[in-house]
Design a protein around this motif. Structure first.
Motif, PDB file in Angstrom:
ATOM      1  N   SER A 151       0.827  -1.209   0.000  1.00  0.00           N
ATOM      2  CA  SER A 151       0.000   0.000   0.000  1.00  0.00           C
ATOM      3  C   SER A 151       0.861   1.259   0.000  1.00  0.00           C
ATOM      4  CB  SER A 151      -0.975   0.001   1.181  1.00  0.00           C
ATOM      5  OG  SER A 151      -0.301   0.198   2.412  1.00  0.00           O
ATOM      6  N   LEU A 152       2.024   1.199   0.628  1.00  0.00           N
ATOM      7  CA  LEU A 152       2.938   2.345   0.603  1.00  0.00           C
ATOM      8  C   LEU A 152       3.484   2.563  -0.807  1.00  0.00           C
ATOM      9  CD1 LEU A 152       4.812   1.712   3.967  1.00  0.00           C
ATOM     10  CD2 LEU A 152       3.184   3.551   3.481  1.00  0.00           C
ATOM     11  N   VAL A 153       3.828   1.473  -1.489  1.00  0.00           N
ATOM     12  CA  VAL A 153       4.294   1.579  -2.877  1.00  0.00           C
ATOM     13  C   VAL A 153       3.208   2.233  -3.726  1.00  0.00           C
ATOM     14  CG1 VAL A 153       4.902   0.261  -4.956  1.00  0.00           C
ATOM     15  CG2 VAL A 153       5.941  -0.338  -2.755  1.00  0.00           C
ATOM     16  N   GLN A 154       1.977   1.765  -3.564  1.00  0.00           N
ATOM     17  CA  GLN A 154       0.860   2.307  -4.339  1.00  0.00           C
ATOM     18  C   GLN A 154       0.642   3.785  -4.036  1.00  0.00           C
ATOM     19  OE1 GLN A 154      -0.849   0.812  -6.766  1.00  0.00           O
ATOM     20  NE2 GLN A 154      -1.980   2.691  -7.117  1.00  0.00           N
ATOM     21  N   LEU A 155       0.689   4.172  -2.761  1.00  0.00           N
ATOM     22  CA  LEU A 155       0.458   5.564  -2.373  1.00  0.00           C
ATOM     23  C   LEU A 155       1.531   6.490  -2.942  1.00  0.00           C
ATOM     24  CD1 LEU A 155      -1.332   7.458  -0.600  1.00  0.00           C
ATOM     25  CD2 LEU A 155       0.454   7.221   1.111  1.00  0.00           C
ATOM     26  N   ILE A 156       2.784   6.076  -2.864  1.00  0.00           N
ATOM     27  CA  ILE A 156       3.870   6.899  -3.407  1.00  0.00           C
ATOM     28  C   ILE A 156       3.743   6.998  -4.922  1.00  0.00           C
ATOM     29  CG2 ILE A 156       6.381   7.099  -3.670  1.00  0.00           C
ATOM     30  CD1 ILE A 156       6.542   5.582  -0.904  1.00  0.00           C
ATOM     31  N   THR A 157       3.301   5.929  -5.553  1.00  0.00           N
ATOM     32  CA  THR A 157       3.140   5.932  -7.006  1.00  0.00           C
ATOM     33  C   THR A 157       2.029   6.883  -7.441  1.00  0.00           C
ATOM     34  OG1 THR A 157       3.905   3.642  -7.134  1.00  0.00           O
ATOM     35  CG2 THR A 157       2.674   4.478  -9.024  1.00  0.00           C
ATOM     36  N   LEU A 164      10.057   9.912  -9.463  1.00  0.00           N
ATOM     37  CA  LEU A 164      10.753   8.725  -8.983  1.00  0.00           C
ATOM     38  C   LEU A 164      10.506   7.552  -9.920  1.00  0.00           C
ATOM     39  CD1 LEU A 164       9.831   8.894  -5.176  1.00  0.00           C
ATOM     40  CD2 LEU A 164      12.008   9.526  -6.225  1.00  0.00           C
ATOM     41  N   THR A 165      11.532   6.746 -10.115  1.00  0.00           N
ATOM     42  CA  THR A 165      11.397   5.529 -10.908  1.00  0.00           C
ATOM     43  C   THR A 165      10.688   4.475 -10.066  1.00  0.00           C
ATOM     44  OG1 THR A 165      13.478   4.574 -10.136  1.00  0.00           O
ATOM     45  CG2 THR A 165      13.588   6.025 -12.092  1.00  0.00           C
ATOM     46  N   ASP A 166      10.285   3.385 -10.675  1.00  0.00           N
ATOM     47  CA  ASP A 166       9.648   2.288  -9.941  1.00  0.00           C
ATOM     48  C   ASP A 166      10.574   1.760  -8.848  1.00  0.00           C
ATOM     49  OD1 ASP A 166       7.864   0.763 -12.760  1.00  0.00           O
ATOM     50  OD2 ASP A 166       7.416   2.527 -11.549  1.00  0.00           O
ATOM     51  N   ASP A 167      11.862   1.606  -9.144  1.00  0.00           N
ATOM     52  CA  ASP A 167      12.820   1.123  -8.140  1.00  0.00           C
ATOM     53  C   ASP A 167      12.933   2.119  -6.989  1.00  0.00           C
ATOM     54  OD1 ASP A 167      13.424  -1.263  -9.420  1.00  0.00           O
ATOM     55  OD2 ASP A 167      15.140  -0.430 -10.493  1.00  0.00           O
ATOM     56  N   GLN A 168      12.998   3.402  -7.294  1.00  0.00           N
ATOM     57  CA  GLN A 168      13.099   4.416  -6.247  1.00  0.00           C
ATOM     58  C   GLN A 168      11.849   4.430  -5.377  1.00  0.00           C
ATOM     59  OE1 GLN A 168      13.942   7.719  -8.899  1.00  0.00           O
ATOM     60  NE2 GLN A 168      16.040   7.869  -8.094  1.00  0.00           N
ATOM     61  N   ILE A 169      10.689   4.246  -5.987  1.00  0.00           N
ATOM     62  CA  ILE A 169       9.449   4.182  -5.216  1.00  0.00           C
ATOM     63  C   ILE A 169       9.496   3.009  -4.247  1.00  0.00           C
ATOM     64  CG2 ILE A 169       6.965   3.652  -5.387  1.00  0.00           C
ATOM     65  CD1 ILE A 169       6.996   5.385  -7.982  1.00  0.00           C
ATOM     66  N   ARG A 170       9.932   1.845  -4.710  1.00  0.00           N
ATOM     67  CA  ARG A 170      10.033   0.675  -3.830  1.00  0.00           C
ATOM     68  C   ARG A 170      11.036   0.934  -2.699  1.00  0.00           C
ATOM     69  NH1 ARG A 170       8.975  -1.878  -8.796  1.00  0.00           N
ATOM     70  NH2 ARG A 170      11.158  -1.998  -9.378  1.00  0.00           N
ATOM     71  N   GLU A 171      12.112   1.656  -2.987  1.00  0.00           N
ATOM     72  CA  GLU A 171      13.118   1.953  -1.966  1.00  0.00           C
ATOM     73  C   GLU A 171      12.569   2.924  -0.921  1.00  0.00           C
ATOM     74  OE1 GLU A 171      16.869   1.143  -4.981  1.00  0.00           O
ATOM     75  OE2 GLU A 171      16.036   3.159  -4.819  1.00  0.00           O
ATOM     76  N   VAL A 172      11.882   3.972  -1.354  1.00  0.00           N
ATOM     77  CA  VAL A 172      11.286   4.915  -0.398  1.00  0.00           C
ATOM     78  C   VAL A 172      10.225   4.194   0.430  1.00  0.00           C
ATOM     79  CG1 VAL A 172       9.913   7.025  -0.131  1.00  0.00           C
ATOM     80  CG2 VAL A 172      11.819   6.976  -1.753  1.00  0.00           C
ATOM     81  N   ALA A 173       9.416   3.360  -0.200  1.00  0.00           N
ATOM     82  CA  ALA A 173       8.409   2.590   0.531  1.00  0.00           C
ATOM     83  C   ALA A 173       9.078   1.663   1.556  1.00  0.00           C
ATOM     84  CB  ALA A 173       7.542   1.785  -0.434  1.00  0.00           C
ATOM     85  N   ALA A 174      10.203   1.066   1.198  1.00  0.00           N
ATOM     86  CA  ALA A 174      10.936   0.208   2.131  1.00  0.00           C
ATOM     87  C   ALA A 174      11.410   1.012   3.338  1.00  0.00           C
ATOM     88  CB  ALA A 174      12.132  -0.451   1.431  1.00  0.00           C
ATOM     89  N   TYR A 175      11.908   2.217   3.102  1.00  0.00           N
ATOM     90  CA  TYR A 175      12.350   3.084   4.200  1.00  0.00           C
ATOM     91  C   TYR A 175      11.168   3.436   5.098  1.00  0.00           C
ATOM     92  CZ  TYR A 175      13.544   7.329   6.694  1.00  0.00           C
ATOM     93  OH  TYR A 175      13.691   8.276   7.679  1.00  0.00           O
ATOM     94  N   VAL A 176      10.067   3.897   4.503  1.00  0.00           N
ATOM     95  CA  VAL A 176       8.898   4.282   5.301  1.00  0.00           C
ATOM     96  C   VAL A 176       8.371   3.076   6.072  1.00  0.00           C
ATOM     97  CG1 VAL A 176       6.518   5.154   5.200  1.00  0.00           C
ATOM     98  CG2 VAL A 176       8.305   6.220   3.798  1.00  0.00           C
TER      99      VAL A 176
END
Length: 161
Positions: A108-114, A142-154
């Motif tokens: 859900s974090l990945v989706q929200l950032i996207t 942000l790229t898809d990879d960057q979104i996944r990385e920010v979501a991982a941090y959050v």
């Protein structure tokens, strides 16, 4: 030169090294297909962890968390959510585990950032600005990879690693 800006990345690297030294979990790079002739490729930090690490979703690595931390603090994320991610004038606290627009899962974090949050959908009337999709247009989305990385941090802010 101001060395304070290097403190966070240095701590993240030290944490990753300490974690790697203490864990028996193996991290293997994701298989990447050979590029087509005449094309260019970019390197990403996406890796596959087997099995999921202490409370982190499968596929989320410490390297992703560290990179996401750097992106969060280099981009406008920090402006609305605060340098400590505990919330600011226009963004909620990301360390509380209470999310107004998602259930707090990694997906859900990945989706929200996207997709971002349009101004009309913001539930807290004190927050007057929309959350831009993909982190906004500047310097670039942000790229898809960057979104996944920010979501991982959050995600890591409220889940034990």
């Amino acid at each position: 030169m101001n060395y304070r800006s290097l403190t966070r990345p240095a701590l993240a690297i030290a944490a990753i090294a300490a974690f790697a030294a203490c864990t028996k979990t193996t991290v293997q790079p994701a298989a990447t297909p050979a590029p087509a002739p005449g094309t260019t490729t970019t390197t990403t930090t996406a890796t596959v962890a087997t099995p999921a690490m202490g409370g982190m979703p499968a596929g989320v690595t410490m390297a992703m968390v560290a990179t996401g931390d750097s992106i969060f603090h280099a981009r406008s994320c920090r402006t609305c959510h605060g340098m400590d991610a505990k919330g600011a004038e226009n963004g909620p606290d990301l360390t509380s585990g209470h999310y107004g627009h998602v259930d707090g899962s990694y997906a859900s974090l990945v989706q929200l950032i996207t997709t971002g949050v349009p101004k009309a959908a913001i539930k807290n009337p004190d927050h007057l600005k929309a959350m831009p999709a993909r982190g906004g247009e500047r310097p670039a989305p942000l790229t898809d990879d960057q979104i996944r990385e920010v979501a991982a941090y959050v995600y890591s802010l409220t889940h034990k690693m």
